[in-house]
Motif scaffolding. Structure first.
Motif, PDB file in Angstrom:
ATOM      1  N   ILE A 198     -22.722  11.764 -21.342  1.00 11.17           N
ATOM      2  CA  ILE A 198     -21.513  12.272 -20.693  1.00 11.17           C
ATOM      3  C   ILE A 198     -21.665  12.183 -19.182  1.00 11.17           C
ATOM      4  O   ILE A 198     -22.761  12.128 -18.662  1.00 11.17           O
ATOM      5  CB  ILE A 198     -21.233  13.740 -21.088  1.00 11.17           C
ATOM      6  CG1 ILE A 198     -22.495  14.581 -20.892  1.00 11.17           C
ATOM      7  CG2 ILE A 198     -20.693  13.837 -22.464  1.00 11.17           C
ATOM      8  CD1 ILE A 198     -22.298  16.039 -21.143  1.00 11.17           C
TER       9      ILE A 198
ATOM     10  N   LEU B 196     -16.708  16.860 -21.614  1.00 12.66           N
ATOM     11  CA  LEU B 196     -17.890  17.692 -21.448  1.00 12.66           C
ATOM     12  C   LEU B 196     -17.813  18.990 -22.233  1.00 12.66           C
ATOM     13  O   LEU B 196     -18.736  19.348 -22.932  1.00 12.66           O
ATOM     14  CB  LEU B 196     -18.105  17.971 -19.957  1.00 12.66           C
ATOM     15  CG  LEU B 196     -19.341  18.779 -19.591  1.00 12.66           C
ATOM     16  CD1 LEU B 196     -20.572  18.166 -20.228  1.00 12.66           C
ATOM     17  CD2 LEU B 196     -19.515  18.829 -18.084  1.00 12.66           C
ATOM     18  N   TRP B 197     -16.715  19.698 -22.084  1.00 15.01           N
ATOM     19  CA  TRP B 197     -16.616  20.980 -22.778  1.00 15.01           C
ATOM     20  C   TRP B 197     -15.616  20.872 -23.907  1.00 15.01           C
ATOM     21  O   TRP B 197     -14.423  20.745 -23.676  1.00 15.01           O
ATOM     22  CB  TRP B 197     -16.201  22.095 -21.816  1.00 15.01           C
ATOM     23  CG  TRP B 197     -17.131  22.146 -20.652  1.00 15.01           C
ATOM     24  CD1 TRP B 197     -16.839  21.840 -19.364  1.00 15.01           C
ATOM     25  CD2 TRP B 197     -18.522  22.497 -20.677  1.00 15.01           C
ATOM     26  NE1 TRP B 197     -17.960  21.976 -18.592  1.00 15.01           N
ATOM     27  CE2 TRP B 197     -18.996  22.377 -19.356  1.00 15.01           C
ATOM     28  CE3 TRP B 197     -19.407  22.889 -21.679  1.00 15.01           C
ATOM     29  CZ2 TRP B 197     -20.326  22.641 -19.023  1.00 15.01           C
ATOM     30  CZ3 TRP B 197     -20.715  23.142 -21.349  1.00 15.01           C
ATOM     31  CH2 TRP B 197     -21.169  23.027 -20.043  1.00 15.01           C
ATOM     32  N   LYS B 198     -16.140  20.933 -25.137  1.00 18.05           N
ATOM     33  CA  LYS B 198     -15.253  20.754 -26.274  1.00 18.05           C
ATOM     34  C   LYS B 198     -14.696  22.095 -26.735  1.00 18.05           C
ATOM     35  O   LYS B 198     -13.591  22.196 -27.223  1.00 18.05           O
ATOM     36  CB  LYS B 198     -15.992  20.075 -27.425  1.00 18.05           C
ATOM     37  CG  LYS B 198     -16.468  18.691 -27.058  1.00 18.05           C
ATOM     38  CD  LYS B 198     -17.277  18.090 -28.191  1.00 18.05           C
ATOM     39  CE  LYS B 198     -18.030  16.867 -27.700  1.00 18.05           C
ATOM     40  NZ  LYS B 198     -19.178  17.239 -26.836  1.00 18.05           N
ATOM     41  N   LYS B 199     -15.493  23.136 -26.555  1.00 18.05           N
ATOM     42  CA  LYS B 199     -15.054  24.416 -27.095  1.00 18.05           C
ATOM     43  C   LYS B 199     -14.543  25.321 -25.991  1.00 18.05           C
ATOM     44  O   LYS B 199     -13.358  25.570 -25.844  1.00 18.05           O
ATOM     45  CB  LYS B 199     -16.202  25.087 -27.840  1.00 18.05           C
ATOM     46  CG  LYS B 199     -16.693  24.278 -29.044  1.00 18.05           C
ATOM     47  CD  LYS B 199     -17.977  24.867 -29.583  1.00 18.05           C
ATOM     48  CE  LYS B 199     -18.648  23.870 -30.529  1.00 18.05           C
ATOM     49  NZ  LYS B 199     -20.049  24.183 -30.723  1.00 18.05           N
ATOM     50  N   LYS B 200     -15.460  25.778 -25.183  1.00 16.97           N
ATOM     51  CA  LYS B 200     -15.127  26.804 -24.212  1.00 16.97           C
ATOM     52  C   LYS B 200     -15.734  26.413 -22.873  1.00 16.97           C
ATOM     53  O   LYS B 200     -16.863  25.951 -22.814  1.00 16.97           O
ATOM     54  CB  LYS B 200     -15.796  28.098 -24.705  1.00 16.97           C
ATOM     55  CG  LYS B 200     -15.157  29.361 -24.245  1.00 16.97           C
ATOM     56  CD  LYS B 200     -15.856  30.510 -24.952  1.00 16.97           C
ATOM     57  CE  LYS B 200     -16.008  31.674 -23.995  1.00 16.97           C
ATOM     58  NZ  LYS B 200     -16.927  32.674 -24.481  1.00 16.97           N
ATOM     59  N   HIS B 201     -14.972  26.566 -21.809  1.00 13.95           N
ATOM     60  CA  HIS B 201     -15.514  26.255 -20.487  1.00 13.95           C
ATOM     61  C   HIS B 201     -16.464  27.367 -20.036  1.00 13.95           C
ATOM     62  O   HIS B 201     -16.239  28.525 -20.337  1.00 13.95           O
ATOM     63  CB  HIS B 201     -14.383  26.139 -19.465  1.00 13.95           C
ATOM     64  CG  HIS B 201     -13.633  24.863 -19.591  1.00 13.95           C
ATOM     65  ND1 HIS B 201     -13.875  23.788 -18.781  1.00 13.95           N
ATOM     66  CD2 HIS B 201     -12.676  24.477 -20.449  1.00 13.95           C
ATOM     67  CE1 HIS B 201     -13.085  22.806 -19.137  1.00 13.95           C
ATOM     68  NE2 HIS B 201     -12.339  23.196 -20.149  1.00 13.95           N
ATOM     69  N   PRO B 202     -17.488  26.981 -19.265  1.00 18.78           N
ATOM     70  CA  PRO B 202     -18.361  28.043 -18.737  1.00 18.78           C
ATOM     71  C   PRO B 202     -17.610  28.846 -17.682  1.00 18.78           C
ATOM     72  O   PRO B 202     -16.598  28.397 -17.148  1.00 18.78           O
ATOM     73  CB  PRO B 202     -19.515  27.265 -18.109  1.00 18.78           C
ATOM     74  CG  PRO B 202     -18.956  25.923 -17.805  1.00 18.78           C
ATOM     75  CD  PRO B 202     -17.896  25.651 -18.826  1.00 18.78           C
TER      76      PRO B 202
END
Lengths: 103, 392
Positions: B11, B18-24
């Motif tokens: 990536i 980069l973020w598939k679920k939840k962003h940091p």
């Protein structure tokens, strides 16, 4: 250069990468030059890859990891072995993992 | 698909994948390591003298920066920008750089390259920042460069630093600032910067300079205002690569143009964060309004992010002039007016900034979005105008 994966060997994360777990994803960040393929590459592991990565704790051989994964995932052992060897080969080629030296 | 591809993915930071679920909580952090600079550029909006003892004493200490970096990593930050002032003036730059990289953070460095030493170049080659180093260059010749930097010897040091980066194969990009002293060098500069850095597109230029973001010198602000490209010059410079510019701006207008409404923040401010040299956490590096910053010596980075910044996104304009003009102006996407620039120019967050308004209007006239003398806030058929622009 070939990267032969040996099931009886123990592989560990390379000291030249930093593996971070962020929001449930493992992100492998190269630390030293020449890791990965290009200057800005990071690597992300999916759920299965993440479980595999966490098993690279310096204690289990690749064959033992295949067995352990076989207990966790509903798939034929031969298929898991093929996948694990493929993934480990790719990670080894990119120097993200290394063979643990026997003492 | 190979097994490796099934389980791992290469990536890039800019990848939407980069973020598939939840962003940091924090993806990126800008850090102004120092406000001091070894250049004294005529157009600079922030710099203090290199030997400003008081500023140096106030700066966060090495241990405090390490704690900030540790917190940023724990909050998920994958990249940090070290900027300034000149970040390489910090004696502990190499230590902080290595510390951050060992946390798995990519580093973007904004520098004038004067303090790139053989030792630092070696470090950057061994432990790459994973992002191009961005080098500001102010002229092609000693006379033009030093007419901007106002430091004798700075041109040679900059060239030496660039040479060290090149010889050590450290990726970098060059940026420029278009000023009276160097504007006749623009073609030469573009061609040189593209060749040297190996980037396939022209370097970026600053030309619509910001005023002093600390509002610390009316005299300097007057000086900076006189260096700004006029609206007409800006349009001419944008059209130097006419086809590329027109294509890009058409796509931009289709996506981002339209009246913004009363909300003040339309940019990324409040979604990430910035830290000044003294530990003050701000929505962006240019926005120094005290009421919108938190001192990390008193609150944690997590608290500043979770308690402080979200309220920014809900802030609305109250200035009647802003509400009559900017809030309903369809050119807002083209206009550089924002709370930071409003604050730097007027000390309030919601004032029109006449200079940026004039630049945006000149650009719109050039694009055929406005007739001469029309105002963006008076136009009601703006959607049709954008459609016509996109069809051209």
């Amino acid at each position: 250069m070939t990267f032969k994966i040996k099931p009886e060997e123990i592989y560990v994360p390379s000291g030249d990468v930093v593996a971070r777990e962020i929001e449930g994803e493992i992100i492998i960040v190269p630390l030293s030059a020449g890791i990965g393929d290009a200057e800005d590459d990071l690597f992300s592991l999916n759920e299965t890859g993440r479980v595999f990565w966490k098993m690279l704790n310096g204690e289990k051989t690749l064959a033992q990891i295949v067995k352990a994964l076989g207990k966790q995932f509903d798939a034929p052992l031969a298929r898991i072995e093929k996948d694990v060897v493929g993934l480990a080969g790719e990670l080894l080629k990119r120097r993200l993992i290394v063979e643990k030296k026997r003492s | 698909m190979t097994p490796a591809n099934r389980f791992s993915e290469k990536i890039s930071m800019n990848s939407r994948r980069l973020w598939k679920k939840k962003h940091p909580q924090l993806g990126h952090l800008d850090i102004e390591l120092t406000e001091r600079c070894d250049n004294n550029c005529v157009h600079c909006s922030i710099n203090l003298p290199e030997n400003d003892v008081r500023a140096k004493e106030r700066e966060l200490k090495t241990g405090e920066w390490r704690r900030v970096l540790q917190d940023a990593a724990e909050l998920g930050a994958l990249s940090v920008r070290f900027t300034g002032g000149e970040p390489l003036l910090r004696d502990d730059f190499a230590e902080l750089y290595v510390f951050a990289r060992k946390l798995g953070i990519k580093i973007i460095v904004f520098t004038n390259a004067r303090k790139i030493s053989p030792e630092l170049a070696d470090l950057l080659a061994r432990i790459p920042p994973l992002e191009r180093i961005e080098v500001s260059v102010y002229g092609m010749r000693r006379e033009s460069y030093e007419a901007v930097s106002r430091i004798p010897g700075s041109f040679d040091e900059c060239r030496r630093g660039l040479d060290l980066l090149r010889r050590n194969h450290i990726p970098f990009a060059i940026k420029g600032a278009l000023l009276p002293a160097n504007k006749n060098e623009i073609d030469e500069f573009e061609s040189w910067a593209m060749t040297l850095s190996g980037i396939g597109h022209p370097p970026s230029f600053s030309l619509n300079f910001e005023l002093r973001s600390r509002r610390d010198s009316a005299a300097k602000n007057t000086f900076i205002k006189n260096l700004r490209a006029t609206p007409e010059e800006t349009v001419a410079i944008l059209n130097r690569h006419r086809e590329t510019y027109r294509k890009g701006i058409r796509e931009f207008c289709m996506k981002f143009i339209g009246p913004p409404g009363v909300e003040l923040f339309h940019c990324g401010a409040g979604l990430g964060g910035c830290l000044d040299a003294y530990g003050q956490f701000q929505p962006c590096l240019a926005l120094r309004a005290p009421e919108l910053s938190w001192n990390l010596r008193e609150v944690s980075l997590r608290d500043a992010l979770t308690r402080g910044l979200p309220r920014l996104r809900k802030m609305t304009a109250v200035n009647p002039v802003y509400l009559q003009r900017c809030a309903v102006c369809f050119l807002k996407g083209l206009c550089s007016q924002c709370p930071a620039r409003s604050w730097a120019e007027h000390g309030s967050l919601d004032s029109p900034v006449e200079y940026f308004c004039a630049v945006a209007h000149a650009q719109a006239v050039d694009l055929g979005l406005l007739a001469e003398g029309e105002h963006g806030w008076e136009v009601t058929d703006w959607r049709d105008r954008i459609s016509r622009l996109s069809a051209r």
